[in-house]
Design a protein around this motif. Structure first.
Motif, PDB file in Angstrom:
ATOM      1  N   ASN A  35      13.674  -3.339  -2.188  1.00 27.83           N
ATOM      2  CA  ASN A  35      12.648  -3.529  -1.159  1.00 27.83           C
ATOM      3  C   ASN A  35      11.536  -2.487  -1.262  1.00 27.83           C
ATOM      4  OD1 ASN A  35      11.614  -5.062   0.956  1.00 27.83           O
ATOM      5  ND2 ASN A  35      12.510  -3.721   2.497  1.00 27.83           N
ATOM      6  N   LEU A  36      11.092  -2.217  -2.492  1.00 31.20           N
ATOM      7  CA  LEU A  36      10.042  -1.224  -2.727  1.00 31.20           C
ATOM      8  C   LEU A  36       8.636  -1.794  -2.597  1.00 31.20           C
ATOM      9  CD1 LEU A  36      11.590   0.607  -5.817  1.00 31.20           C
ATOM     10  CD2 LEU A  36      11.567   1.373  -3.429  1.00 31.20           C
ATOM     11  N   GLY A  37       8.525  -3.112  -2.464  1.00 31.00           N
ATOM     12  CA  GLY A  37       7.223  -3.741  -2.356  1.00 31.00           C
ATOM     13  C   GLY A  37       7.376  -5.184  -1.948  1.00 31.00           C
ATOM     14  N   PRO A  38       6.260  -5.864  -1.769  1.00 25.33           N
ATOM     15  CA  PRO A  38       6.320  -7.265  -1.367  1.00 25.33           C
ATOM     16  C   PRO A  38       6.902  -8.136  -2.471  1.00 25.33           C
ATOM     17  CG  PRO A  38       4.042  -6.610  -1.793  1.00 25.33           C
ATOM     18  CD  PRO A  38       4.876  -5.387  -1.911  1.00 25.33           C
ATOM     19  N   ARG A  39       7.415  -9.282  -2.066  1.00 24.40           N
ATOM     20  CA  ARG A  39       7.914 -10.276  -3.010  1.00 24.40           C
ATOM     21  C   ARG A  39       6.714 -10.993  -3.641  1.00 24.40           C
ATOM     22  NH1 ARG A  39      11.002  -7.432  -0.869  1.00 24.40           N
ATOM     23  NH2 ARG A  39      12.803  -7.973   0.377  1.00 24.40           N
ATOM     24  N   PRO A  40       6.864 -11.523  -4.835  1.00 20.85           N
ATOM     25  CA  PRO A  40       5.755 -12.234  -5.474  1.00 20.85           C
ATOM     26  C   PRO A  40       5.195 -13.384  -4.626  1.00 20.85           C
ATOM     27  CG  PRO A  40       7.428 -11.733  -7.093  1.00 20.85           C
ATOM     28  CD  PRO A  40       8.005 -11.363  -5.754  1.00 20.85           C
ATOM     29  N   MET A  41       6.039 -14.151  -3.960  1.00 23.45           N
ATOM     30  CA  MET A  41       5.536 -15.254  -3.134  1.00 23.45           C
ATOM     31  C   MET A  41       4.786 -14.729  -1.907  1.00 23.45           C
ATOM     32  SD  MET A  41       5.966 -18.174  -4.597  1.00 23.45           S
ATOM     33  CE  MET A  41       5.971 -19.485  -3.386  1.00 23.45           C
ATOM     34  N   GLU A  42       5.174 -13.578  -1.400  1.00 31.95           N
ATOM     35  CA  GLU A  42       4.419 -12.959  -0.307  1.00 31.95           C
ATOM     36  C   GLU A  42       3.019 -12.582  -0.791  1.00 31.95           C
ATOM     37  OE1 GLU A  42       7.841 -10.767   2.399  1.00 31.95           O
ATOM     38  OE2 GLU A  42       7.158  -9.763   0.576  1.00 31.95           O
ATOM     39  N   LEU A  43       2.942 -12.061  -2.003  1.00 33.07           N
ATOM     40  CA  LEU A  43       1.633 -11.708  -2.566  1.00 33.07           C
ATOM     41  C   LEU A  43       0.761 -12.941  -2.748  1.00 33.07           C
ATOM     42  CD1 LEU A  43       2.547  -9.035  -5.250  1.00 33.07           C
ATOM     43  CD2 LEU A  43       1.282  -8.693  -3.135  1.00 33.07           C
ATOM     44  N   LEU A  44       1.368 -14.045  -3.158  1.00 30.72           N
ATOM     45  CA  LEU A  44       0.620 -15.287  -3.306  1.00 30.72           C
ATOM     46  C   LEU A  44       0.039 -15.713  -1.955  1.00 30.72           C
ATOM     47  CD1 LEU A  44      -0.261 -17.570  -5.175  1.00 30.72           C
ATOM     48  CD2 LEU A  44       1.932 -18.665  -4.737  1.00 30.72           C
ATOM     49  N   LEU A  45       0.855 -15.644  -0.911  1.00 26.85           N
ATOM     50  CA  LEU A  45       0.387 -16.002   0.433  1.00 26.85           C
ATOM     51  C   LEU A  45      -0.705 -15.043   0.906  1.00 26.85           C
ATOM     52  CD1 LEU A  45       0.782 -17.896   2.857  1.00 26.85           C
ATOM     53  CD2 LEU A  45       2.520 -16.297   3.693  1.00 26.85           C
ATOM     54  N   MET A  46      -0.516 -13.751   0.688  1.00 34.03           N
ATOM     55  CA  MET A  46      -1.539 -12.779   1.068  1.00 34.03           C
ATOM     56  C   MET A  46      -2.820 -12.987   0.270  1.00 34.03           C
ATOM     57  SD  MET A  46       0.546  -9.232   1.809  1.00 34.03           S
ATOM     58  CE  MET A  46       1.637  -9.237   0.398  1.00 34.03           C
ATOM     59  N   GLY A  47      -2.685 -13.394  -0.981  1.00 34.50           N
ATOM     60  CA  GLY A  47      -3.854 -13.681  -1.803  1.00 34.50           C
ATOM     61  C   GLY A  47      -4.676 -14.831  -1.247  1.00 34.50           C
ATOM     62  N   VAL A  48      -3.993 -15.872  -0.752  1.00 34.49           N
ATOM     63  CA  VAL A  48      -4.697 -16.988  -0.116  1.00 34.49           C
ATOM     64  C   VAL A  48      -5.460 -16.474   1.100  1.00 34.49           C
ATOM     65  CG1 VAL A  48      -4.373 -19.125   1.205  1.00 34.49           C
ATOM     66  CG2 VAL A  48      -3.144 -18.796  -0.948  1.00 34.49           C
ATOM     67  N   GLY A  49      -4.819 -15.636   1.909  1.00 37.11           N
ATOM     68  CA  GLY A  49      -5.477 -15.076   3.087  1.00 37.11           C
ATOM     69  C   GLY A  49      -6.660 -14.198   2.729  1.00 37.11           C
TER      70      GLY A  49
END
Length: 140
Positions: A35-49
């Protein structure tokens, strides 16, 4: 555009962008991550935002709206089985400012959704249901 993702340890990876920025991605403890960073799918969602937020702010700036704050709350659902793709993403924009014209905010969100946000448009064309709405708050 290019990027590099390098394994660090366990399920931790360092992603480096062409523009010289880096971040750590990590898996959950259930798969051996720390849990040192976001998950790849979280980054994808944040990228959309982020993609859509940049559009909205650029459009509002061009229309001379006095925005004092803007954020987008994203809510997504994923498939239950592998591959656990996004099936639905909803973007809810909250825009605060002085003398904001609702028509300008509505137009900015619509233009991002329909014309400019390459991330959300790409996912929508790939079968994800992508929806947008907004909330307007006048600053005191």
């Amino acid at each position: 555009m290019k990027a590099r993702v390098k394994w660090n340890e366990a399920m931790s990876f360092v992603a480096e962008s062409d523009s010289g920025h880096a971040l750590v991605m990590d898996g959950s403890a259930e798969i051996g991550g720390r849990n040192l960073g976001p998950r790849p799918m979280e980054l994808l969602l944040m990228g959309v935002g982020g993609c859509s937020s940049i559009d909205v702010m650029l459009i509002l700036k061009k229309s001379r709206q006095q925005v004092t704050d803007c954020w987008v709350e994203l809510d997504a659902a994923r498939a239950e089985t592998e591959p656990k793709v996004f099936t639905r993403i909803h973007l809810h924009f909250v825009v605060t400012g002085r003398d904001l014209a609702e028509a300008h905010v509505k137009r900015a969100v619509a233009l991002s959704a329909e014309k400019y946000c390459s991330a959300s448009i790409m996912l929508g064309r790939g079968g994800v249901t992508v929806t947008h709405d907004y909330e307007l708050r006048q600053a005191g």
